[in-house]
Design a protein around this motif. Structure first.
Motif, PDB file in Angstrom:
ATOM      1  N   LEU A   5      37.666  38.812  62.548  1.00  0.00           N
ATOM      2  CA  LEU A   5      38.385  40.055  62.245  1.00  0.00           C
ATOM      3  C   LEU A   5      37.852  40.733  60.986  1.00  0.00           C
ATOM      4  O   LEU A   5      38.176  41.898  60.715  1.00  0.00           O
ATOM      5  CB  LEU A   5      39.890  39.782  62.085  1.00  0.00           C
ATOM      6  CG  LEU A   5      40.624  39.311  63.341  1.00  0.00           C
ATOM      7  CD1 LEU A   5      42.082  38.964  63.018  1.00  0.00           C
ATOM      8  CD2 LEU A   5      40.588  40.383  64.435  1.00  0.00           C
ATOM      9  N   LYS A   8      36.931  44.611  60.257  1.00  0.00           N
ATOM     10  CA  LYS A   8      37.447  45.449  61.346  1.00  0.00           C
ATOM     11  C   LYS A   8      38.421  46.505  60.831  1.00  0.00           C
ATOM     12  O   LYS A   8      39.058  46.330  59.795  1.00  0.00           O
ATOM     13  CB  LYS A   8      38.181  44.577  62.371  1.00  0.00           C
ATOM     14  CG  LYS A   8      37.278  43.554  63.022  1.00  0.00           C
ATOM     15  CD  LYS A   8      37.100  43.828  64.485  1.00  0.00           C
ATOM     16  CE  LYS A   8      35.864  43.157  65.005  1.00  0.00           C
ATOM     17  NZ  LYS A   8      36.017  42.399  66.200  1.00  0.00           N
ATOM     18  N   ASN A  92      38.265  49.541  65.476  1.00  0.00           N
ATOM     19  CA  ASN A  92      37.945  48.414  66.370  1.00  0.00           C
ATOM     20  C   ASN A  92      39.126  47.956  67.211  1.00  0.00           C
ATOM     21  O   ASN A  92      38.937  47.428  68.310  1.00  0.00           O
ATOM     22  CB  ASN A  92      37.462  47.203  65.558  1.00  0.00           C
ATOM     23  CG  ASN A  92      36.293  47.526  64.673  1.00  0.00           C
ATOM     24  OD1 ASN A  92      36.466  47.802  63.478  1.00  0.00           O
ATOM     25  ND2 ASN A  92      35.106  47.525  65.248  1.00  0.00           N
TER      26      ASN A  92
END
Ligand code: NDP
Length: 257
Positions: A5, A8, A92
């Motif tokens: 992650l 992002k 994202n």
């Protein structure tokens, strides 16, 4: 998960309370380095406070941008991405969470205004947000990449008397989600749905037009889920390896089975 992650940009609708708010915290706690969070809802002052609370808790590794956005207003949704500061535009993950139930009444009695509010928010709002953000996902190689996580409801699978309109909106979310996933097959754009059962949030109070006593009665004798229970699942599905699509999750408290 933190590594996946990292870096992002995540957009959450309905981030000013309940599941959306918890999801914002959960992303920040899970990936506190270089995450960008765009928190949207109508109550901007609440969002600003949440943004400050997140940074106070996890530090400045997470950049949090509160943005006032009414998803039921198509013009606001259309101009949303263009108005974001450059560094927040490379989105994202979209968590389509904003939603409400207004007026639990038998179908013949339900007010037209309430029908429109529910459909415009829960269905059209979610579709418009998706259309606004998909072009960003599609620009990426191999047909595109990005995550759309739609918050549906158990109500979309098991309609109940008095909830016809709300249930219909959530059934519509399910159909839209399934069809979109199929349209985007073989890309790296994941379209996923999470359907909660009873969760204790402001939702129930909104449902009864602010009548807290009535809202509390809904949970009498039950132990509902907490918003964090759902937030953990949202972050879990977003944090899987890119090739893993957790398409459809139903999550409810044990008394509700
Ligand atoms: P809350 O009422 O606590 O949160 C709803 C969020 O949606 C708020 O942040 C609200 O923000 C936002 N919202 C409502 N209308 C709009 C709008 N027009 N534009 C932008 N944001 C909007 O409820 P929950 O956290 O429980 O609800 C989140 C989602 O979970 C909803 O989609 C709901 O249907 C779903 N769900 C909830 C369940 C439950 O038992 N609680 C069960 C199953 C599904 P603001 O008012 O600031 O705009």
């Amino acid at each position: 998960v933190a590594k996946r992650l990292e870096g992002k940009t995540v957009v959450i609708t309905g981030a000013s309370s309940g599941i959306g708010r918890s999801t914002a915290f959960e992303f920040a706690r899970t990936a506190p380095k270089n995450l960008k969070l765009v928190l949207t809802a109508r109550r901007i002052d609440t969002l600003k406070q949440i943004a400050a609370d997140i940074v106070a808790e996890v530090g400045e590794g997470v950049k949090v941008l509160p943005v006032q956005l009414d998803v039921s207003n198509p013009e606001e949704v259309k101009t949303f991405v263009g108005k974001l500061p450059e560094e927040f535009r490379d989105i994202n993950v979209l968590v389509n969470n904003a939603g409400l139930v207004k007026g639990l009444a038998r179908a013949p009695e339900i007010a037209e205004e309430d029908i429109n509010i529910m459909f415009n928010t829960n269905v059209t709002g979610l579709i418009n947000m998706t259309q606004a953000i998909l072009p960003i996902f599609k620009k990426r190689p191999e047909g595109g990449a990005g995550d759309i996580i739609n918050v549906g409801s158990i109500a979309g699978r098991e309609p109940y008397p008095g909830g016809s309109i709300y249930c219909a909106t959530k059934a519509a979310v399910r159909s839209f989600t399934d069809a979109l996933r199929k349209e985007l097959i073989a890309t790296r754009i994941r379209v996923m749905e999470i359907d909660p059962g009873q969760v204790e949030t402001e939702f129930s109070v909104v449902r009864f037009y602010g009548d807290k006593a009535k809202a509390d009665a809904v949970y009498a004798g039950c132990e509902p889920l907490t918003p964090d229970d759902i937030a953990e699942v949202v972050v879990f599905v977003a944090g899987r390896r890119e090739n893993v699509v957790i398409a459809d999750t139903l999550i409810f408290p044990s008394h509700q089975a």
